[in-house]
Motif scaffolding. Sequence first.
Motif, PDB file in Angstrom:
ATOM      1  N   GLU A  59     -12.273 -27.236  57.143  1.00  0.00           N
ATOM      2  CA  GLU A  59     -12.992 -26.153  56.482  1.00  0.00           C
ATOM      3  C   GLU A  59     -13.358 -25.036  57.460  1.00  0.00           C
ATOM      4  OE1 GLU A  59     -15.037 -28.994  53.066  1.00  0.00           O
ATOM      5  OE2 GLU A  59     -16.282 -28.302  54.735  1.00  0.00           O
ATOM      6  N   ALA A  60     -13.774 -25.403  58.653  1.00  0.00           N
ATOM      7  CA  ALA A  60     -14.241 -24.413  59.630  1.00  0.00           C
ATOM      8  C   ALA A  60     -13.114 -23.739  60.401  1.00  0.00           C
ATOM      9  CB  ALA A  60     -15.214 -25.068  60.612  1.00  0.00           C
ATOM     10  N   TYR A  61     -12.037 -24.468  60.678  1.00  0.00           N
ATOM     11  CA  TYR A  61     -11.054 -23.971  61.627  1.00  0.00           C
ATOM     12  C   TYR A  61      -9.702 -23.575  61.043  1.00  0.00           C
ATOM     13  CZ  TYR A  61     -14.438 -25.793  64.982  1.00  0.00           C
ATOM     14  OH  TYR A  61     -15.576 -26.034  65.690  1.00  0.00           O
ATOM     15  N   THR A  62      -9.473 -23.808  59.745  1.00  0.00           N
ATOM     16  CA  THR A  62      -8.213 -23.355  59.153  1.00  0.00           C
ATOM     17  C   THR A  62      -8.123 -21.842  59.334  1.00  0.00           C
ATOM     18  OG1 THR A  62      -8.081 -25.172  57.581  1.00  0.00           O
ATOM     19  CG2 THR A  62      -6.885 -23.165  57.011  1.00  0.00           C
ATOM     20  N   GLY A  63      -7.025 -21.407  59.906  1.00  0.00           N
ATOM     21  CA  GLY A  63      -6.838 -19.993  60.196  1.00  0.00           C
ATOM     22  C   GLY A  63      -7.270 -19.599  61.597  1.00  0.00           C
ATOM     23  N   LEU A  64      -8.054 -20.450  62.251  1.00  0.00           N
ATOM     24  CA  LEU A  64      -8.494 -20.172  63.624  1.00  0.00           C
ATOM     25  C   LEU A  64      -7.703 -20.967  64.652  1.00  0.00           C
ATOM     26  CD1 LEU A  64     -12.407 -20.077  63.287  1.00  0.00           C
ATOM     27  CD2 LEU A  64     -10.859 -18.146  63.621  1.00  0.00           C
ATOM     28  N   ILE A  65      -7.221 -22.141  64.240  1.00  0.00           N
ATOM     29  CA  ILE A  65      -6.428 -22.975  65.143  1.00  0.00           C
ATOM     30  C   ILE A  65      -5.122 -23.330  64.424  1.00  0.00           C
ATOM     31  CG2 ILE A  65      -8.491 -23.887  66.284  1.00  0.00           C
ATOM     32  CD1 ILE A  65      -8.077 -26.523  64.807  1.00  0.00           C
ATOM     33  N   PRO A  66      -4.104 -23.739  65.178  1.00  0.00           N
ATOM     34  CA  PRO A  66      -2.841 -24.099  64.532  1.00  0.00           C
ATOM     35  C   PRO A  66      -3.008 -25.265  63.546  1.00  0.00           C
ATOM     36  CG  PRO A  66      -2.540 -23.842  66.910  1.00  0.00           C
ATOM     37  CD  PRO A  66      -4.022 -23.799  66.640  1.00  0.00           C
ATOM     38  N   ASP A  67      -2.346 -25.156  62.402  1.00  0.00           N
ATOM     39  CA  ASP A  67      -2.397 -26.212  61.386  1.00  0.00           C
ATOM     40  C   ASP A  67      -1.956 -27.560  61.944  1.00  0.00           C
ATOM     41  OD1 ASP A  67      -3.295 -24.403  59.504  1.00  0.00           O
ATOM     42  OD2 ASP A  67      -1.321 -24.107  58.586  1.00  0.00           O
ATOM     43  N   GLU A  68      -1.042 -27.546  62.912  1.00  0.00           N
ATOM     44  CA  GLU A  68      -0.535 -28.790  63.486  1.00  0.00           C
ATOM     45  C   GLU A  68      -1.659 -29.621  64.102  1.00  0.00           C
ATOM     46  OE1 GLU A  68       0.842 -25.665  64.453  1.00  0.00           O
ATOM     47  OE2 GLU A  68       2.338 -25.854  62.857  1.00  0.00           O
ATOM     48  N   ILE A  69      -2.648 -28.961  64.671  1.00  0.00           N
ATOM     49  CA  ILE A  69      -3.767 -29.685  65.273  1.00  0.00           C
ATOM     50  C   ILE A  69      -4.566 -30.406  64.200  1.00  0.00           C
ATOM     51  CG2 ILE A  69      -5.975 -29.411  66.491  1.00  0.00           C
ATOM     52  CD1 ILE A  69      -4.614 -27.158  68.111  1.00  0.00           C
ATOM     53  N   LEU A  70      -4.794 -29.734  63.091  1.00  0.00           N
ATOM     54  CA  LEU A  70      -5.542 -30.351  61.992  1.00  0.00           C
ATOM     55  C   LEU A  70      -4.763 -31.519  61.389  1.00  0.00           C
ATOM     56  CD1 LEU A  70      -6.835 -27.076  60.326  1.00  0.00           C
ATOM     57  CD2 LEU A  70      -8.111 -28.636  61.808  1.00  0.00           C
ATOM     58  N   ILE A  71      -3.460 -31.352  61.248  1.00  0.00           N
ATOM     59  CA  ILE A  71      -2.607 -32.420  60.703  1.00  0.00           C
ATOM     60  C   ILE A  71      -2.612 -33.621  61.649  1.00  0.00           C
ATOM     61  CG2 ILE A  71      -0.207 -33.044  60.170  1.00  0.00           C
ATOM     62  CD1 ILE A  71       0.080 -30.048  59.193  1.00  0.00           C
ATOM     63  N   GLU A  72      -2.492 -33.357  62.948  1.00  0.00           N
ATOM     64  CA  GLU A  72      -2.487 -34.442  63.936  1.00  0.00           C
ATOM     65  C   GLU A  72      -3.816 -35.195  63.931  1.00  0.00           C
ATOM     66  OE1 GLU A  72      -2.099 -35.203  68.738  1.00  0.00           O
ATOM     67  OE2 GLU A  72      -1.652 -33.227  67.918  1.00  0.00           O
ATOM     68  N   ARG A  73      -4.923 -34.475  63.848  1.00  0.00           N
ATOM     69  CA  ARG A  73      -6.237 -35.128  63.812  1.00  0.00           C
ATOM     70  C   ARG A  73      -6.329 -36.071  62.618  1.00  0.00           C
ATOM     71  NH1 ARG A  73     -10.748 -33.294  66.346  1.00  0.00           N
ATOM     72  NH2 ARG A  73     -11.988 -33.566  64.471  1.00  0.00           N
ATOM     73  N   ARG A  74      -5.895 -35.603  61.470  1.00  0.00           N
ATOM     74  CA  ARG A  74      -5.966 -36.430  60.260  1.00  0.00           C
ATOM     75  C   ARG A  74      -5.057 -37.654  60.395  1.00  0.00           C
ATOM     76  NH1 ARG A  74      -9.192 -36.259  55.934  1.00  0.00           N
ATOM     77  NH2 ARG A  74      -9.660 -34.086  56.243  1.00  0.00           N
ATOM     78  N   SER A  75      -3.908 -37.506  61.046  1.00  0.00           N
ATOM     79  CA  SER A  75      -2.975 -38.635  61.197  1.00  0.00           C
ATOM     80  C   SER A  75      -3.525 -39.715  62.127  1.00  0.00           C
ATOM     81  CB  SER A  75      -1.616 -38.151  61.708  1.00  0.00           C
ATOM     82  OG  SER A  75      -1.686 -37.801  63.079  1.00  0.00           O
TER      83      SER A  75
END
Length: 160
Positions: free
Chosen positions: A24-40
């Motif tokens: 919620e806070a970082y979408t658009g601020l950091i690469p999506d790949e980082i968010l996907i990796e964290r969730r994985s």
Amino acid sequence: MLIRPVALDDAEALTDLHLDVWEEAYTGLIPDEILIERRSQRSARVDRWRTNIQTGRFSSVVAEGEEPGRLLGFASAGTARDDAPGLPTLELTALYVRAERYGTGLGHALLEKTIGSSAAYLWVLDGNQRATAFYERQGFRFDGETKVDPVGIERRMVRG
């Protein structure tokens, strides 16, 4: 809503909250790949929260609402990890609330439970205007220090 110290039984719900609020806070601020990796890496993150809770490395509080098992926010603080002359010895290491709770005072309540009005510092992701404005309202100011993190540039804010 109840704000209370984190408990070992919170590790899974806290992990889910942490993953959600980062998106919620970082979408658009950091690469999506980082968010996907964290969730994985959810199971490893649950283990990391369990370890952090058991060792008491940081003092953490959570906010729980009426829905059982769903946390609304959390904050963590502890002894400063940075060693710099004149820097407060207390570091706010995390403060997150669900987007649905933005503007409700929950962030302020979590900050009060975690560090109160103590001198402290924190790192904020460059470009995170919502967080920067919140911390400025709480008396924090940029001190000119930056660091490069895998998610981007972070800027230090200090409250004396």
